[in-house]
Design a protein around this motif. Structure first.
Motif, PDB file in Angstrom:
ATOM      1  N   GLU A  18       0.829  -1.199   0.000  1.00 50.77           N
ATOM      2  CA  GLU A  18       0.000   0.000   0.000  1.00 50.77           C
ATOM      3  C   GLU A  18       0.867   1.254   0.000  1.00 50.77           C
ATOM      4  O   GLU A  18       2.038   1.225   0.384  1.00 50.77           O
ATOM      5  CB  GLU A  18      -0.877   0.043   1.250  1.00 50.77           C
ATOM      6  CG  GLU A  18      -1.743  -1.171   1.489  1.00 50.77           C
ATOM      7  CD  GLU A  18      -2.311  -1.161   2.894  1.00 50.77           C
ATOM      8  OE1 GLU A  18      -3.530  -0.968   3.038  1.00 50.77           O
ATOM      9  OE2 GLU A  18      -1.522  -1.321   3.845  1.00 50.77           O
ATOM     10  N   ALA A  19       0.251   2.369  -0.398  1.00 46.53           N
ATOM     11  CA  ALA A  19       0.857   3.690  -0.279  1.00 46.53           C
ATOM     12  C   ALA A  19      -0.221   4.669   0.142  1.00 46.53           C
ATOM     13  O   ALA A  19      -1.392   4.513  -0.230  1.00 46.53           O
ATOM     14  CB  ALA A  19       1.498   4.132  -1.592  1.00 46.53           C
ATOM     15  N   ALA A  20       0.161   5.692   0.925  1.00 48.72           N
ATOM     16  CA  ALA A  20      -0.821   6.656   1.412  1.00 48.72           C
ATOM     17  C   ALA A  20      -0.169   8.019   1.586  1.00 48.72           C
ATOM     18  O   ALA A  20       1.027   8.128   1.906  1.00 48.72           O
ATOM     19  CB  ALA A  20      -1.424   6.202   2.747  1.00 48.72           C
ATOM     20  N   LEU A  21      -0.967   9.059   1.383  1.00 43.78           N
ATOM     21  CA  LEU A  21      -0.557  10.442   1.624  1.00 43.78           C
ATOM     22  C   LEU A  21      -1.576  11.070   2.568  1.00 43.78           C
ATOM     23  O   LEU A  21      -2.784  11.014   2.310  1.00 43.78           O
ATOM     24  CB  LEU A  21      -0.491  11.234   0.323  1.00 43.78           C
ATOM     25  CG  LEU A  21      -0.275  12.746   0.459  1.00 43.78           C
ATOM     26  CD1 LEU A  21       1.078  13.038   1.096  1.00 43.78           C
ATOM     27  CD2 LEU A  21      -0.403  13.433  -0.896  1.00 43.78           C
ATOM     28  N   SER A  22      -1.090  11.694   3.653  1.00 46.34           N
ATOM     29  CA  SER A  22      -1.962  12.315   4.647  1.00 46.34           C
ATOM     30  C   SER A  22      -1.566  13.768   4.843  1.00 46.34           C
ATOM     31  O   SER A  22      -0.371  14.096   4.892  1.00 46.34           O
ATOM     32  CB  SER A  22      -1.865  11.581   5.991  1.00 46.34           C
ATOM     33  OG  SER A  22      -2.202  10.223   5.866  1.00 46.34           O
ATOM     34  N   LEU A  23      -2.579  14.628   4.975  1.00 49.08           N
ATOM     35  CA  LEU A  23      -2.379  16.044   5.275  1.00 49.08           C
ATOM     36  C   LEU A  23      -3.172  16.389   6.527  1.00 49.08           C
ATOM     37  O   LEU A  23      -4.349  16.034   6.632  1.00 49.08           O
ATOM     38  CB  LEU A  23      -2.832  16.922   4.108  1.00 49.08           C
ATOM     39  CG  LEU A  23      -2.133  16.711   2.766  1.00 49.08           C
ATOM     40  CD1 LEU A  23      -2.781  17.584   1.694  1.00 49.08           C
ATOM     41  CD2 LEU A  23      -0.644  17.019   2.871  1.00 49.08           C
ATOM     42  N   TYR A  24      -2.544  17.088   7.474  1.00 57.49           N
ATOM     43  CA  TYR A  24      -3.187  17.494   8.712  1.00 57.49           C
ATOM     44  C   TYR A  24      -3.058  19.012   8.848  1.00 57.49           C
ATOM     45  O   TYR A  24      -1.944  19.543   8.858  1.00 57.49           O
ATOM     46  CB  TYR A  24      -2.541  16.798   9.917  1.00 57.49           C
ATOM     47  CG  TYR A  24      -2.812  15.324   9.951  1.00 57.49           C
ATOM     48  CD1 TYR A  24      -3.909  14.820  10.633  1.00 57.49           C
ATOM     49  CD2 TYR A  24      -1.975  14.431   9.287  1.00 57.49           C
ATOM     50  CE1 TYR A  24      -4.177  13.471  10.656  1.00 57.49           C
ATOM     51  CE2 TYR A  24      -2.229  13.075   9.305  1.00 57.49           C
ATOM     52  CZ  TYR A  24      -3.328  12.598   9.987  1.00 57.49           C
ATOM     53  OH  TYR A  24      -3.589  11.256  10.002  1.00 57.49           O
ATOM     54  N   ARG A  25      -4.199  19.669   8.974  1.00 55.22           N
ATOM     55  CA  ARG A  25      -4.237  21.118   9.041  1.00 55.22           C
ATOM     56  C   ARG A  25      -4.730  21.559  10.407  1.00 55.22           C
ATOM     57  O   ARG A  25      -5.768  21.078  10.890  1.00 55.22           O
ATOM     58  CB  ARG A  25      -5.183  21.664   7.960  1.00 55.22           C
ATOM     59  CG  ARG A  25      -5.312  23.178   7.927  1.00 55.22           C
ATOM     60  CD  ARG A  25      -4.075  23.838   7.381  1.00 55.22           C
ATOM     61  NE  ARG A  25      -4.268  25.284   7.219  1.00 55.22           N
ATOM     62  CZ  ARG A  25      -3.347  26.109   6.779  1.00 55.22           C
ATOM     63  NH1 ARG A  25      -2.152  25.640   6.430  1.00 55.22           N
ATOM     64  NH2 ARG A  25      -3.587  27.394   6.652  1.00 55.22           N
ATOM     65  N   SER A  26      -3.991  22.460  11.039  1.00 52.47           N
ATOM     66  CA  SER A  26      -4.399  22.979  12.342  1.00 52.47           C
ATOM     67  C   SER A  26      -5.661  23.827  12.203  1.00 52.47           C
ATOM     68  O   SER A  26      -5.811  24.596  11.256  1.00 52.47           O
ATOM     69  CB  SER A  26      -3.269  23.806  12.952  1.00 52.47           C
ATOM     70  OG  SER A  26      -3.701  24.443  14.132  1.00 52.47           O
ATOM     71  N   GLN A  76       3.560   7.544   3.132  1.00 52.25           N
ATOM     72  CA  GLN A  76       3.856   6.204   3.635  1.00 52.25           C
ATOM     73  C   GLN A  76       3.796   5.172   2.520  1.00 52.25           C
ATOM     74  O   GLN A  76       2.948   5.258   1.620  1.00 52.25           O
ATOM     75  CB  GLN A  76       2.833   5.791   4.699  1.00 52.25           C
ATOM     76  CG  GLN A  76       2.767   6.691   5.921  1.00 52.25           C
ATOM     77  CD  GLN A  76       1.553   6.359   6.773  1.00 52.25           C
ATOM     78  OE1 GLN A  76       0.443   6.777   6.448  1.00 52.25           O
ATOM     79  NE2 GLN A  76       1.749   5.597   7.835  1.00 52.25           N
ATOM     80  N   VAL A  77       4.668   4.182   2.594  1.00 48.26           N
ATOM     81  CA  VAL A  77       4.592   2.980   1.759  1.00 48.26           C
ATOM     82  C   VAL A  77       4.800   1.783   2.670  1.00 48.26           C
ATOM     83  O   VAL A  77       5.541   1.861   3.654  1.00 48.26           O
ATOM     84  CB  VAL A  77       5.635   2.983   0.617  1.00 48.26           C
ATOM     85  CG1 VAL A  77       5.327   4.069  -0.383  1.00 48.26           C
ATOM     86  CG2 VAL A  77       7.042   3.130   1.167  1.00 48.26           C
ATOM     87  N   GLN A  78       4.126   0.697   2.364  1.00 46.33           N
ATOM     88  CA  GLN A  78       4.206  -0.483   3.224  1.00 46.33           C
ATOM     89  C   GLN A  78       4.058  -1.740   2.386  1.00 46.33           C
ATOM     90  O   GLN A  78       3.162  -1.824   1.536  1.00 46.33           O
ATOM     91  CB  GLN A  78       3.118  -0.425   4.284  1.00 46.33           C
ATOM     92  CG  GLN A  78       3.052  -1.644   5.202  1.00 46.33           C
ATOM     93  CD  GLN A  78       2.050  -1.459   6.319  1.00 46.33           C
ATOM     94  OE1 GLN A  78       2.245  -0.664   7.229  1.00 46.33           O
ATOM     95  NE2 GLN A  78       0.938  -2.175   6.243  1.00 46.33           N
TER      96      GLN A  78
END
Length: 232
Positions: free
Chosen positions: A92-100, A113-115
């Protein structure tokens, strides 16, 4: 997790517990909540979030996603969005964005991330960065199964574009499915010095990328690895 840095005496102890619960609205869409408790030598921190997930990997295609709102960054409110792709089962691969969500904050965290989880070896890669800060972290972890229960582990971490590096080597034992213990020796290298450390971790697993909550995706990798002495 227990870590002893170079020299005598016992090191600091850090424990973390994360609980998730979700309700499946459809086979692909779920809503739920998570709660995490951290304890560092008696100093505690509690974080929580509500979330919704989409998992098309079982029915409609290789994509998965997640959106969550909560207080996971030590009192800061945030909204987080994750998009991922499953190349094959276990890869798998994933992209995450977290905004305050705090007033006046322009901070955005991003995690790539890659796994890959196979019968004989596992590989995990992760890049973490902050939009308005120079801090970044690259983690690469390898595990090779000598037997179904015993693994050989090796990992590498780099901070601030390579100014600080951490190398780790050790082994792991799986008591039962999803419950393991790991022991590693680590060397942290900076332009001015090197620090040796030893860590023991008892782990109940993180699951696939599409199942991770925000604590597991962002906070946990910053603490529960061989980089812990440096982060203190």
């Amino acid at each position: 997790m227990r870590l002893d840095t170079s020299g005598g005496g016992s090191g600091p102890t850090l424990t973390g517990t994360s609980i998730n619960g979700a309700y499946a609205i459809t086979p692909s869409i779920s809503v739920g909540a998570s709660y995490t408790h951290l304890d560092f030598d008696g100093s505690t921190e509690n974080t929580s979030e509500i979330f919704a997930t989409f998992d098309g990997t079982q029915m409609s295609g290789p994509f998965f996603g997640r959106i969550g709102i909560g207080e996971v960054f030590f009192g800061d409110r945030y909204i987080g969005v994750t998009g991922g792709y499953e190349f094959a089962q276990g890869t798998e691969a994933a992209l995450s964005l977290y905004r305050s969500l705090d007033n006046g904050s322009d901070e955005t965290l991003y995690v790539m991330q890659v796994q890959h989880s196979g019968q004989m070896f596992d590989v995990d890669g992760r890049y973490f960065g902050v939009s308005d800060d120079d801090f970044n972290q690259l983690d690469i972890d390898f595990a090779y199964a000598v037997t179904p229960q015993i693994d050989i582990l090796a990992d590498f971490s780099s901070f601030d574009s390579g100014d600080v590096k951490v190398f780790g080597l050790g082994g792991g034992y799986e008591f039962m499915d999803g419950i393991s213990a790991y022991a590693k020796v680590n060397r942290l290298s900076t332009p001015s010095e090197s620090i040796d450390g030893f860590g023991v971790t008892f782990d109940m697993g993180e699951g696939s990328l599409k199942d991770q909550n925000s604590y597991e995706r962002v906070i946990r990798p910053l603490y529960f690895n061989g980089d812990f002495p440096f982060l203190l």
